[in-house]
Design a protein around this motif. Structure first.
Motif, PDB file in Angstrom:
ATOM      1  N   HIS A  12      43.024   2.436  59.827  1.00 26.76           N
ATOM      2  CA  HIS A  12      42.378   2.533  61.146  1.00 26.76           C
ATOM      3  C   HIS A  12      42.358   1.138  61.769  1.00 26.76           C
ATOM      4  O   HIS A  12      41.863   0.191  61.147  1.00 26.76           O
ATOM      5  N   THR A  13      42.874   1.017  62.973  1.00 29.41           N
ATOM      6  CA  THR A  13      42.942  -0.268  63.665  1.00 29.41           C
ATOM      7  C   THR A  13      42.112  -0.202  64.938  1.00 29.41           C
ATOM      8  O   THR A  13      42.391   0.599  65.831  1.00 29.41           O
ATOM      9  N   PHE A  14      41.100  -1.070  65.018  1.00 31.80           N
ATOM     10  CA  PHE A  14      40.212  -1.108  66.177  1.00 31.80           C
ATOM     11  C   PHE A  14      40.432  -2.421  66.917  1.00 31.80           C
ATOM     12  O   PHE A  14      40.013  -3.484  66.455  1.00 31.80           O
ATOM     13  N   SER A  15      41.108  -2.352  68.056  1.00 28.17           N
ATOM     14  CA  SER A  15      41.505  -3.539  68.808  1.00 28.17           C
ATOM     15  C   SER A  15      40.662  -3.643  70.077  1.00 28.17           C
ATOM     16  O   SER A  15      40.886  -2.912  71.038  1.00 28.17           O
TER      17      SER A  15
ATOM     18  N   SER B 242      52.518  12.897  57.670  1.00 29.47           N
ATOM     19  CA  SER B 242      52.026  11.691  58.335  1.00 29.47           C
ATOM     20  C   SER B 242      51.330  12.100  59.618  1.00 29.47           C
ATOM     21  O   SER B 242      51.770  13.030  60.301  1.00 29.47           O
ATOM     22  N   HIS B 243      50.236  11.404  59.920  1.00 31.95           N
ATOM     23  CA  HIS B 243      49.439  11.717  61.104  1.00 31.95           C
ATOM     24  C   HIS B 243      49.126  10.422  61.844  1.00 31.95           C
ATOM     25  O   HIS B 243      48.504   9.518  61.288  1.00 31.95           O
ATOM     26  N   GLN B 244      49.559  10.349  63.098  1.00 32.42           N
ATOM     27  CA  GLN B 244      49.280   9.182  63.925  1.00 32.42           C
ATOM     28  C   GLN B 244      48.479   9.623  65.151  1.00 32.42           C
ATOM     29  O   GLN B 244      48.853  10.579  65.827  1.00 32.42           O
ATOM     30  N   ASP B 245      47.403   8.890  65.427  1.00 31.42           N
ATOM     31  CA  ASP B 245      46.565   9.201  66.581  1.00 31.42           C
ATOM     32  C   ASP B 245      46.010   7.889  67.136  1.00 31.42           C
ATOM     33  O   ASP B 245      45.136   7.275  66.522  1.00 31.42           O
ATOM     34  N   TYR B 246      46.523   7.459  68.277  1.00 30.56           N
ATOM     35  CA  TYR B 246      46.111   6.198  68.891  1.00 30.56           C
ATOM     36  C   TYR B 246      45.561   6.456  70.286  1.00 30.56           C
ATOM     37  O   TYR B 246      46.198   7.120  71.104  1.00 30.56           O
TER      38      TYR B 246
ATOM     39  N   GLY C 198      44.067   4.566  65.622  1.00 32.12           N
ATOM     40  CA  GLY C 198      43.617   3.346  66.275  1.00 32.12           C
ATOM     41  C   GLY C 198      42.904   3.605  67.581  1.00 32.12           C
ATOM     42  O   GLY C 198      43.146   4.609  68.256  1.00 32.12           O
ATOM     43  N   ILE C 199      42.005   2.681  67.923  1.00 36.64           N
ATOM     44  CA  ILE C 199      41.337   2.671  69.224  1.00 36.64           C
ATOM     45  C   ILE C 199      41.536   1.287  69.834  1.00 36.64           C
ATOM     46  O   ILE C 199      41.274   0.276  69.175  1.00 36.64           O
TER      47      ILE C 199
ATOM     48  N   THR D 143      58.877  18.194  55.733  1.00 38.97           N
ATOM     49  CA  THR D 143      58.035  17.119  56.268  1.00 38.97           C
ATOM     50  C   THR D 143      57.184  17.638  57.425  1.00 38.97           C
ATOM     51  O   THR D 143      57.654  18.405  58.258  1.00 38.97           O
ATOM     52  N   ASN D 144      55.936  17.177  57.463  1.00 48.16           N
ATOM     53  CA  ASN D 144      55.042  17.477  58.581  1.00 48.16           C
ATOM     54  C   ASN D 144      54.605  16.155  59.184  1.00 48.16           C
ATOM     55  O   ASN D 144      53.790  15.437  58.600  1.00 48.16           O
ATOM     56  N   ALA D 145      55.157  15.810  60.324  1.00 45.24           N
ATOM     57  CA  ALA D 145      54.875  14.519  60.964  1.00 45.24           C
ATOM     58  C   ALA D 145      54.296  14.749  62.353  1.00 45.24           C
ATOM     59  O   ALA D 145      54.893  15.427  63.190  1.00 45.24           O
ATOM     60  N   TYR D 146      53.121  14.155  62.585  1.00 45.13           N
ATOM     61  CA  TYR D 146      52.418  14.326  63.856  1.00 45.13           C
ATOM     62  C   TYR D 146      52.156  12.952  64.454  1.00 45.13           C
ATOM     63  O   TYR D 146      51.696  12.038  63.763  1.00 45.13           O
ATOM     64  N   GLN D 147      52.438  12.815  65.739  1.00 49.36           N
ATOM     65  CA  GLN D 147      52.212  11.535  66.410  1.00 49.36           C
ATOM     66  C   GLN D 147      51.662  11.788  67.808  1.00 49.36           C
ATOM     67  O   GLN D 147      52.238  12.554  68.583  1.00 49.36           O
ATOM     68  N   GLN D 148      50.517  11.128  68.111  1.00 51.78           N
ATOM     69  CA  GLN D 148      49.887  11.313  69.405  1.00 51.78           C
ATOM     70  C   GLN D 148      49.378   9.975  69.923  1.00 51.78           C
ATOM     71  O   GLN D 148      48.776   9.200  69.193  1.00 51.78           O
ATOM     72  N   ASN D 149      49.636   9.716  71.205  1.00 48.99           N
ATOM     73  CA  ASN D 149      49.157   8.497  71.857  1.00 48.99           C
ATOM     74  C   ASN D 149      48.611   8.869  73.231  1.00 48.99           C
ATOM     75  O   ASN D 149      49.337   9.349  74.090  1.00 48.99           O
TER      76      ASN D 149
END
Length: 437
Positions: free
Chosen positions: A255-258, A308-312, A283-284, A337-343
Motif C-alpha cells: 500500500h502506497t500513500f503519497s 494480481s489486484h491493483q487499485d490506485y 495506493g492513494i 491468471t486473474n489480473a485486475y487493474q483499476q486507476n
C-alpha cells in the motif's frame, strides 16, 4: 559540476572507504559501470515520458553527507506510529541510529545491511538474494554502486512476527542539499509473516534527493504486508524502487500513500515464480501545489493459477501532476491468471493533470484480465444533496473525497495505520471529517 559528473568522480573516494576485497566489490563495480553508461533517466525514455528530474538534478547535493549528527526523539516522535508496539529501524542522514531504533534477534534477524555484509553467518543469504531481482536500470544501478547502509530483515520459516517493523529514514538538512541511497533487503521464508511500515522524512527546508532500493523475497506460503507512507516536505524528492519475488502460494501486498513531496516516483515490480500466488498493489495519492507523483507498476505473471489486484486512487489540486503507468504481463505458461487493474482520479482544479497508461500484455489464452481508468471531478449532484442536508460545502467535498479513497483503506490490516492515514487525509483536505483518530 553536474550531478552525474560529481557522482562519477566521487566513486573513487567511495571505493577508498569500503573493503574492495569484499564479495560486493564486483557487484558495485558492474553497477557503477552501468550507471556511467546510462546516466540519469530523461523524458526521452518511454518509462519516464511524463516525469522529468531536470529540476531536481540541478541541486549541488552532498554525496557523502556529514553523518556525525543526532536527533532528539521529541523532535521526530510524531513521525512514528507510536500507537502500536513495533520494532524500529531508524536512519539519520543515511546512518543507522541505535538511539532511535528498537530491534531484536529473538527468532528473527532485524539488523543493518552493512552488518550483514560483514558477518560470515549472513554470507550465504547475501550471496543468494542481494541484487538478484533488482532491475539494473539507471537509478537502481546507481544505488547498487554506492550501497552500504540499509535495513536487512530475515524472517525464518514458520515465524509470524508479532509486531510490525517500522523503517524510517530521517534527513536533518545539515547539508545545503543531501542525496541519500538507502538499500533494504527483506527475506521472508516459508510460512512466515511480517508487516512493515516505511517512511522517508526531511526535517528541514533544504533539498533532499533519496534514491531508494528495496528487494523483497517471499518464499512458499509467506505473507508480506508493506505500507509506504510518503508525506514529505516540498523540498524532498524520492525515487522508490521496490522489487518483489514471490514463490508459490505466497501473498504480498504493498500500500502506497503519497501525500507530499516535490517529485515522487514509485517503481513497484512484482515477479510471480510459482502457482497460486496473490499480489496486491494499492495506493492513494492526494497532492497540491506543483507536487508530482508517478506510480509505475509491473506485475509479471509467469506461472498459472495466480492473481494480481491493483487499485490506485488519485486526488489532484492546484497545478499538481499525477502519473499512473501500470503494466501486467501474462506469460504463455500463465494460464488461469486473474489480473485486475483499476486507476481512478479526481481533478479538483482545472490546472491539475493526470497521465494514465494502463497496459496489458497477454500471451496466454485462458485468463481473466481487466483494466480501467477514470478521470473526473466531484459529483455536483452529490454535493448539492449533502448541502441540502446541512453539510457545509467544504466538508461535503471532503467526505466525498474520503469515500472515494476509502476502498483502498479498507484493505489495510493494521488499524493504527488506517487511523494515521485517515488523519493525514483529513489534514490534506483541510477539514475534520469526523472520524476518531
Amino acid at each position: 559540476m553536474e550531478l552525474r559528473e560529481k557522482i562519477l568522480s566521487s566513486y573513487v573516494a567511495f571505493e577508498d572507504s569500503v573493503n574492495i576485497n569484499s564479495d560486493l566489490h564486483d557487484i558495485r563495480a558492474k553497477a557503477f559501470q552501468n550507471f556511467e553508461k546510462l546516466g540519469f533517466p530523461t523524458k526521452k525514455l518511454e518509462a519516464w515520458k511524463y516525469t522529468s528530474l531536470n529540476s531536481v538534478l540541478k541541486e549541488d547535493y552532498s554525496i557523502f553527507p556529514d553523518r556525525d549528527v543526532s536527533v532528539a526523539f521529541a523532535d521526530v516522535k510524531k513521525y512514528f506510529i507510536h500507537e502500536i508496539d513495533s520494532y524500529k529501524i531508524v536512519f539519520i542522514d543515511g546512518k543507522y541510529s541505535s538511539f532511535l531504533s528498537t530491534t531484536t534477534h529473538d527468532g528473527k534477524d532485524v539488523c543493518l545491511l552493512s552488518a550483514a555484509f560483514s558477518k560470515d553467518k549472513y554470507k550465504p543469504l547475501i550471496e543468494k538474494y542481494f541484487n538478484k531481482i533488482a532491475k539494473q536500470d539507471n537509478l537502481t544501478s546507481l544505488n547498487t554502486a554506492f550501497a552500504t547502509e540499509g535495513a536487512y530483515i530475515h524472517i525464518p520459516k514458520n515465524i509470524e512476527v508479532e509486531k510490525p517493523i517500522q523503517i524510517i529514514n530521517f534527513t536533518t538538512g545539515k547539508e545545503h542539499a543531501t542525496m541519500l541511497q538507502p538499500r533494504n533487503l527483506i527475506v521472508v521464508e516459508q510460512n512466515a509473516h511480517v508487516q512493515i511500515i516505511e517512511r522517508h522524512q526531511n526535517l528541514s527546508n533544504n533539498a533532499v534527493l533519496t534514491n531508494s532500493v528495496t528487494e523483497i523475497y517471499a518464499d512458499t506460503h509467506a505473507t508480506v504486508d508493506y505500507y509506504k507512507i510518503q508525506n514529505d516536505t516540498n523540498e524532498a524528492s524520492l525515487v522508490d524502487n521496490t522489487y518483489i519475488e514471490q514463490q508459490k502460494e505466497s501473498t504480498c501486498s504493498v500500500h502506497t500513500f503519497s501525500f507530499g513531496g516535490n517529485i515522487t516516483r514509485n517503481n513497484l515490480n512484482f515477479y510471480q515464480k510459482g502457482e497460486h500466488i496473490n499480489s496486491i498493489l494499492k495506493g492513494i495519492t492526494i497532492i497540491e501545489g506543483k507536487q508530482h507523483v508517478d506510480h509505475h507498476t509491473l506485475v509479471n505473471h509467469i506461472e498459472p493459477n495466480c492473481e494480481s489486484h491493483q487499485d490506485y486512487k488519485g486526488i489532484y489540486a492546484d497545478r499538481s501532476t499525477g502519473v499512473f503507468n501500470g503494466k501486467v504481463i501474462v506469460e504463455k505458461e500463465a494460464q488461469k491468471t486473474n489480473a485486475y487493474q483499476q486507476n481512478n482520479n479526481i481533478l479538483i482544479s482545472d490546472k491539475a493533470t493526470i497521465n494514465a497508461k494502463p497496459q496489458l500484455e497477454i500471451f496466454a489464452d485462458d485468463v481473466k484480465c481487466s483494466h480501467g481508468c477514470t478521470i473526473g471531478q466531484l459529483d455536483d449532484q452529490a454535493l448539492f444533496y449533502m448541502q441540502q442536508r446541512g453539510i457545509p460545502k467544504k466538508e461535503a467535498k471532503a467526505l466525498l473525497m474520503y469515500a472515494f479513497a476509502n476502498t483502498v483503506l479498507e484493505s489495510v490490516k493494521i488499524p493504527e495505520v488506517t487511523k494515521r492515514i485517515t488523519k493525514l487525509i483529513a489534514n490534506k483536505l483541510g477539514v475534520n471529517i469526523g472520524f476518531e483518530l
